[in-house]
Design an enzyme around this catalytic site. Structure first.
Site, PDB file in Angstrom:
ATOM      1  N   GLY A  62      60.880  27.342  -3.754  1.00  7.98           N
ATOM      2  CA  GLY A  62      61.771  27.426  -4.897  1.00  7.98           C
ATOM      3  C   GLY A  62      63.116  26.800  -4.557  1.00  7.98           C
ATOM      4  O   GLY A  62      63.662  27.038  -3.480  1.00  7.98           O
ATOM      5  N   HIS A 108      42.724  40.627  52.039  1.00  8.70           N
ATOM      6  CA  HIS A 108      41.612  39.853  51.499  1.00  8.70           C
ATOM      7  C   HIS A 108      40.485  40.752  50.991  1.00  8.70           C
ATOM      8  O   HIS A 108      40.134  41.739  51.625  1.00  8.70           O
ATOM      9  CB  HIS A 108      40.974  38.941  52.564  1.00  8.70           C
ATOM     10  CG  HIS A 108      41.928  38.399  53.574  1.00  8.70           C
ATOM     11  ND1 HIS A 108      42.616  37.240  53.397  1.00  8.70           N
ATOM     12  CD2 HIS A 108      42.309  38.876  54.782  1.00  8.70           C
ATOM     13  CE1 HIS A 108      43.385  37.008  54.444  1.00  8.70           C
ATOM     14  NE2 HIS A 108      43.213  37.984  55.300  1.00  8.70           N
ATOM     15  N   TYR A 168      38.798  46.526  47.773  1.00  6.81           N
ATOM     16  CA  TYR A 168      39.011  47.427  46.638  1.00  6.81           C
ATOM     17  C   TYR A 168      39.575  48.742  47.148  1.00  6.81           C
ATOM     18  O   TYR A 168      38.956  49.415  47.987  1.00  6.81           O
ATOM     19  CB  TYR A 168      37.712  47.694  45.878  1.00  6.81           C
ATOM     20  CG  TYR A 168      37.894  48.755  44.819  1.00  6.81           C
ATOM     21  CD1 TYR A 168      38.673  48.505  43.687  1.00  6.81           C
ATOM     22  CD2 TYR A 168      37.321  50.017  44.956  1.00  6.81           C
ATOM     23  CE1 TYR A 168      38.869  49.482  42.723  1.00  6.81           C
ATOM     24  CE2 TYR A 168      37.509  50.997  43.995  1.00  6.81           C
ATOM     25  CZ  TYR A 168      38.289  50.730  42.880  1.00  6.81           C
ATOM     26  OH  TYR A 168      38.490  51.695  41.931  1.00  6.81           O
TER      27      TYR A 168
END
Length: 453
Positions: A137, A360, A363
């Site tokens: 607009g 290295h 876990y």
């Protein structure tokens, strides 16, 4: 007098080609409308009205906020009709600010300037000058004063040449806005009730109309399709990258950095390419983040380094630590000062003590590791029996040889040494050496099997 903010979020977003309501599509991993809600709060909204329609259940499920007043627009009959649905919820003496749920980049500072520009008996509009105003607009002025807005489909050739366009964002007095909205009609090319028509009404009523421009046109960019959504994402990331660099961070390539949450930085922070930040992340002084790393809801202390392609979530990393490359730290992980975690190491709900190293292929889950411990390559804490989790405790100055399994629950005493290839199922006392591997056998004159042709 209070500030009411009306956020329009009822559109379906057909061009997105999605069952998801348009305003729920994400920018920086957060629904577009959530960005707008947060901005409204920052400018002091005392009442927040969210006008919704399509996808009501999904909207209410995803946008859960106690300060929102949900306003239904049962039929989508235009922006003026949408704002009018909120009329019962504001007072005549209130200021009413209209925002849009698909323009997530608008800045609080811009809205503060808009609010300040409004005269006590007036209105203020947010407008922007575009090189290509197609689809917007146009702002119509007379002797420099805003007198109206004409939509693209209703504009004549002279009006189509205007480059100043309407963003849709405005603030007005509640009583005046109520009056103007009640006088709207839908006699236009779209057959809709345009909010923009109230501008001409305000001019006719001799209401002072101020116009404010955002600092950057990208603030008022919206998204009607997925191409525009991707452009919004890049615009957002550009803004965040520039903010961080102005604050003192070094981004090796600002175009290859994504912030999908909040980031607090210290001095001399360096972030390499393709790093993703999610949730709330705090980086201390002289921190370096390597290429391709993902950080989520974590704190990293001074002079620590995260090497490339590491994923860190919900972790606390102290000063002078080294992480990676290719490390994964999961929620509940704590690295104390001078700790080192190397490549292909995963930790979850585990603490690595001062000066300890895990270099290295390891876990560590549900584990407490003391100071100056060496964890050899291939070490696994066996913490899960299929139903329950158990803890491994490794005290200070322990040396764990490579390829060791620690079957929890188990405690390794201070100064103990675990021989490579051992499976530890019982507690180990202080300063003990434990070796559990099978004795080596030598078989003379062994002949390997030969394949038959």
């Amino acid at each position: 007098m209070s500030l009411n903010v009306v956020i329009l979020a009822a559109g379906k977003g057909t061009r997105m080609r999605s069952s998801l309501p348009k305003v729920l599509h994400p920018v920086a991993n957060k629904p577009m409308v959530s960005h707008v809600i947060e901005t409204a709060r920052k400018v002091g909204a005392e009442q927040l009205h969210l006008v919704y329609g399509h996808g009501a259940e999904l909207l209410k499920e995803r946008i859960q906020a106690s300060d929102l007043n949900w306003v239904l627009q049962a039929q989508q009959l235009g922006t003026g009709h949408a704002v009018a649905q909120a009329i019962p919820f504001w007072q005549d003496e209130d200021d009413v600010l209209v925002l849009y749920g698909d323009t997530p980049l608008i800045q609080p500072e811009t809205l503060q300037r808009l609010l300040a520009a409004k005269a006590s008996d007036g209105m203020a509009l947010l407008t922007v000058v575009l090189d290509n105003p197609t689809g917007y607009g146009r702002i119509v002025r007379s002797n420099g004063q805003v007198v109206g807005i004409v939509e693209q489909k209703d504009a004549n050739a002279e009006q189509l040449a205007i480059r100043e366009v309407n963003t849709g964002v405005l603030v007005a007095n509640g009583g005046q806005l109520r009056s103007w909205l009640s006088r709207l009609d839908n006699k236009n090319a779209q057959g809709e009730f345009y909010l923009t028509d109230v501008i001409a009404m305000a001019h006719a009523d001799n209401c002072p109309i101020a116009a404010v421009h955002p600092d950057d046109a990208m603030e008022v960019e919206g998204a009607n399709n997925r191409v525009q959504l991707a452009q919004l994402e890049r615009s957002y990331q550009k803004m965040q990258a520039e903010r961080l660099m102005i604050a003192g961070a070094t981004l090796i390539d600002p175009a290859r950095f994504d912030l999908r949450g909040t980031l607090e930085i210290g001095e001399e922070v360096v972030i390499d390419v393709n790093v993703i930040i999610e949730g709330k992340v705090v980086l201390g002084n002289h921190v370096r983040i390597g290429a391709g790393s993902v950080l989520k809801d974590c704190v990293i202390g001074d002079h620590s380094e995260v090497k490339p392609y590491s994923v860190i979530e919900g972790a606390q990393i102290a000063d002078q630590c080294s992480v990676g490359p290719f490390t994964r730290l999961r929620p509940g992980t704590v690295l104390e000062q001078d700790a080192h975690v190397g490549n292909f190491v995963e930790m979850k709900k585990a603490r690595l003590g001062v000066g300890s190293k895990c270099g290295h292929l390891t876990y560590l889950g549900d584990a407490e590791v003391g100071a100056k411990v060496n964890i050899g390559a291939g070490t696994i804490t066996c913490n899960y029996d299929g139903v329950n989790k158990f803890q491994t405790i490794i005290e200070d100055d322990v040396f764990v040889g490579s390829d060791t399994q620690l079957v929890a629950p188990v405690r390794i005493g201070k100064g103990a040494t675990l021989g490579a290839g051992s499976t530890i199922t019982k507690d180990v006392a202080e300063n003990e050496l434990v070796i559990t591997r099978v004795p080596q056998r030598h078989i003379q004159n062994w002949a390997r099997p030969v394949k038959k042709k």
